[in-house]
Design a protein around this motif. Structure first.
Motif: not given
Length: 194
Positions: A31-32, A172, A88, A28-29, A24-25, A35, A174
């Motif tokens: 995905d960021e 989650f 997002a 998230v990384s 998950y982390n 962005s 994504f």
């Protein structure tokens, strides 16, 4: 025997929990990072938009009777800067709309630069030459930023589609990110006539 079974179950649950948290982390990384790359793209487009008023004002002094072209550039700039896309929620449709507005601005700029060929004094003006060089550099930066965005989006899209991370991605929320694509007609060189 029960103690051993309990320890095995706890160990399996702990391994799955660690995998889920790190997976998950990692998503998230990524995905960021997508962005962040989108923000870099927007920064370069904003740089171009910021250069345009100076370029238009410089040309205006030499080519006042080219009012229609000058107004077209200003209008295209206005439209391009009004479209905001949330990284997002970067759907293919929103990206296409953004890209179309930026394409119209690029086309209007091309017309502006083409009319400058008719004004030798303008072509020799140091301020104009500097602005033109900055604009060319910005166009190159835009291309690099778009490529970096596409590369990062591809890495993210690949990660959320591969097993077993696709399970986490689905759990989650994504979702796949859109790519910049060549505009319709980009394969054909523009015709410039004087």
């Amino acid at each position: 025997m029960k103690k051993t079974t309990t320890l095995i179950i706890i160990a399996v649950v702990a391994v799955l929990a660690i995998w889920a948290v790190t997976g998950y982390n990692g998503l998230v990384s990524m995905d960021e990072k997508v962005s962040n790359q989108w923000a870099n793209v927007e920064t370069q487009y904003q740089r171009r938009a910021d250069l345009i008023p100076n370029l238009v004002n410089t040309v205006k002094g030499y080519a006042a009777h080219e009012q229609e072209t000058l107004e077209g550039v200003i209008e295209a700039r206005s439209k391009a800067t009004q479209i905001k896309v949330d990284p997002a929620d970067l759907t293919p449709e929103k990206l296409a709309e953004y890209q179309a507005a930026q394409g119209q601005l690029a086309s209007a700029l091309g017309k502006l630069l083409a009319i400058t060929e008719n004004y030798p004094d303008l072509k020799a003006n140091q301020n104009f030459l500097e602005l033109q060089a900055q604009l060319e550099g910005t166009e190159n930066r835009i291309n690099v930023a778009r490529k970096n965005f596409n590369d990062t989006a591809r890495e993210f899209n690949t990660a959320i589609r591969r097993f077993p991370k696709n399970i986490l991605a689905g759990l989650f929320g994504f979702e796949k990110r859109a790519y910049f694509e060549a505009q319709a007609g980009a394969e054909t060189a523009p015709t410039v006539e004087f």
